[in-house]
Design a protein around this motif. Sequence first.
Motif, PDB file in Angstrom:
ATOM      1  N   GLY A 184      23.195  18.281  -5.442  1.00 17.94           N
ATOM      2  CA  GLY A 184      24.544  18.830  -5.438  1.00 17.94           C
ATOM      3  C   GLY A 184      25.653  17.803  -5.417  1.00 17.94           C
ATOM      4  O   GLY A 184      26.575  17.856  -6.256  1.00 17.94           O
ATOM      5  N   PRO A 185      25.619  16.806  -4.511  1.00 17.59           N
ATOM      6  CA  PRO A 185      26.695  15.796  -4.509  1.00 17.59           C
ATOM      7  C   PRO A 185      26.795  15.025  -5.816  1.00 17.59           C
ATOM      8  O   PRO A 185      27.894  14.757  -6.299  1.00 17.59           O
ATOM      9  CB  PRO A 185      26.294  14.878  -3.342  1.00 17.59           C
ATOM     10  N   ASN A 186      25.641  14.678  -6.398  1.00 18.26           N
ATOM     11  CA  ASN A 186      25.676  13.961  -7.676  1.00 18.26           C
ATOM     12  C   ASN A 186      26.259  14.825  -8.787  1.00 18.26           C
ATOM     13  O   ASN A 186      27.030  14.345  -9.625  1.00 18.26           O
ATOM     14  CB  ASN A 186      24.263  13.511  -8.058  1.00 18.26           C
ATOM     15  N   ILE A 187      25.884  16.109  -8.802  1.00 14.71           N
ATOM     16  CA  ILE A 187      26.416  17.012  -9.823  1.00 14.71           C
ATOM     17  C   ILE A 187      27.924  17.152  -9.674  1.00 14.71           C
ATOM     18  O   ILE A 187      28.672  17.131 -10.665  1.00 14.71           O
ATOM     19  CB  ILE A 187      25.723  18.386  -9.731  1.00 14.71           C
ATOM     20  N   LEU A 188      28.398  17.266  -8.443  1.00 12.32           N
ATOM     21  CA  LEU A 188      29.839  17.387  -8.215  1.00 12.32           C
ATOM     22  C   LEU A 188      30.576  16.121  -8.662  1.00 12.32           C
ATOM     23  O   LEU A 188      31.660  16.195  -9.254  1.00 12.32           O
ATOM     24  CB  LEU A 188      30.109  17.666  -6.738  1.00 12.32           C
ATOM     25  N   LEU A 189      30.000  14.964  -8.378  1.00 17.03           N
ATOM     26  CA  LEU A 189      30.639  13.715  -8.789  1.00 17.03           C
ATOM     27  C   LEU A 189      30.681  13.590 -10.306  1.00 17.03           C
ATOM     28  O   LEU A 189      31.683  13.141 -10.881  1.00 17.03           O
ATOM     29  CB  LEU A 189      29.895  12.523  -8.178  1.00 17.03           C
ATOM     30  N   ILE A 190      29.591  13.982 -10.980  1.00  8.70           N
ATOM     31  CA  ILE A 190      29.566  13.919 -12.447  1.00  8.70           C
ATOM     32  C   ILE A 190      30.609  14.859 -13.039  1.00  8.70           C
ATOM     33  O   ILE A 190      31.337  14.510 -13.977  1.00  8.70           O
ATOM     34  CB  ILE A 190      28.159  14.257 -12.971  1.00  8.70           C
ATOM     35  N   VAL A 191      30.696  16.067 -12.485  1.00  7.50           N
ATOM     36  CA  VAL A 191      31.685  17.029 -12.984  1.00  7.50           C
ATOM     37  C   VAL A 191      33.102  16.533 -12.749  1.00  7.50           C
ATOM     38  O   VAL A 191      33.970  16.636 -13.620  1.00  7.50           O
ATOM     39  CB  VAL A 191      31.462  18.403 -12.324  1.00  7.50           C
ATOM     40  N   ALA A 192      33.331  15.961 -11.551  1.00 13.55           N
ATOM     41  CA  ALA A 192      34.687  15.542 -11.192  1.00 13.55           C
ATOM     42  C   ALA A 192      35.141  14.301 -11.951  1.00 13.55           C
ATOM     43  O   ALA A 192      36.312  14.201 -12.343  1.00 13.55           O
ATOM     44  CB  ALA A 192      34.775  15.289  -9.687  1.00 13.55           C
ATOM     45  N   PHE A 193      34.215  13.354 -12.180  1.00 10.04           N
ATOM     46  CA  PHE A 193      34.626  12.068 -12.743  1.00 10.04           C
ATOM     47  C   PHE A 193      34.158  11.852 -14.175  1.00 10.04           C
ATOM     48  O   PHE A 193      34.492  10.817 -14.768  1.00 10.04           O
ATOM     49  CB  PHE A 193      34.108  10.922 -11.866  1.00 10.04           C
ATOM     50  N   SER A 194      33.414  12.765 -14.757  1.00 13.80           N
ATOM     51  CA  SER A 194      32.973  12.624 -16.153  1.00 13.80           C
ATOM     52  C   SER A 194      33.441  13.781 -17.014  1.00 13.80           C
ATOM     53  O   SER A 194      34.191  13.588 -17.974  1.00 13.80           O
ATOM     54  CB  SER A 194      31.442  12.493 -16.217  1.00 13.80           C
TER      55      SER A 194
END
Length: 317
Positions: A42-52
């Motif tokens: 979940g944290p990685n998915i959120l970071l990818i969505v937010a910053f990519s």
Amino acid sequence: MSAEPSDRTSVGERAAPPVQPVRRRFGPRERHDFLVFLALAGPNILLIVAFSYRPVLQNIQYSMLNWTLGSASATAVGLGNYAEFFSSPNTPDILRVTAIFSVATVGGSMLLGLIIALALNRRIRGVGVARAAVFAPYVLSGVGVGLVWLFIFDPAIGILGVILRGIGLSGPEWFRDPNLTLVMVIIVYVWKNMGYAAVIYLAGLQSVPKDLLEAASLDGASSFRTFRSVVWPLLSPTTFFLLITSILNSLQAFDIIQIMTPLGNGTTTLIYEVYLQAFGQYNRAGYSATVAIVLFALLVLLTLVQLRYVERRVHYS
């Protein structure tokens, strides 16, 4: 006479209904595994969505605006920026420079990297130091590398000019001729990145089964024939990986170009045009976003083409 068994269903007898697969319920074990997955991914998915993904979507929105960087207001122009880019007289030259730079840097770094890997794939004294020395330029800052090579190419005080004058030749004007500036940047980029290709190829060479090499030697195959028929096909996964990563990196090369040719004299690639339009000379953030989206689409297209067609020639076993 005994009656033979018949495969046909007798009259009045109904065929058995097909067996329905039993649906697995979302039980406690499945819920536990799903929660563990959410906790880890979940944290990685959120970071990818937010910053990519979010910046890409916002960039598409900006590309449809006539917006000067720093201005509080913008005007919607739809696809006007895209029409301007593809109809601009500078676009063919930008695409040409981008293609030449990418082909030369990718081909040069992979070819020299393979040659260096073949030379270092031996058990000799000092080979570890040589491998580290070859890979060192790749981890250095592109800004530092560009500054050092500026002094090398300088026609007045550069070491290259001193060597040429020492043998009675005049040093070329690297910074004035647009063709020479592109050659200069390509040389520096290949020098910096060939160590990366060498290390990857070296790992691929060391994974080649020794029994195949011994069998080829017993059959009387020369070194060149062994490399062409045995080693090179087994290096195809490594070559495919390097081809994708090297093309993506070359199309996004910025730091060396910015340091060595800040005005983009003959070295204006797509990524550098993004910088020039937004921060360099024009402050056109909307048009810069348009060029960035074109570059993004080109990266996706090249990756898909390689996965679709180039991978067919890859031997994984």
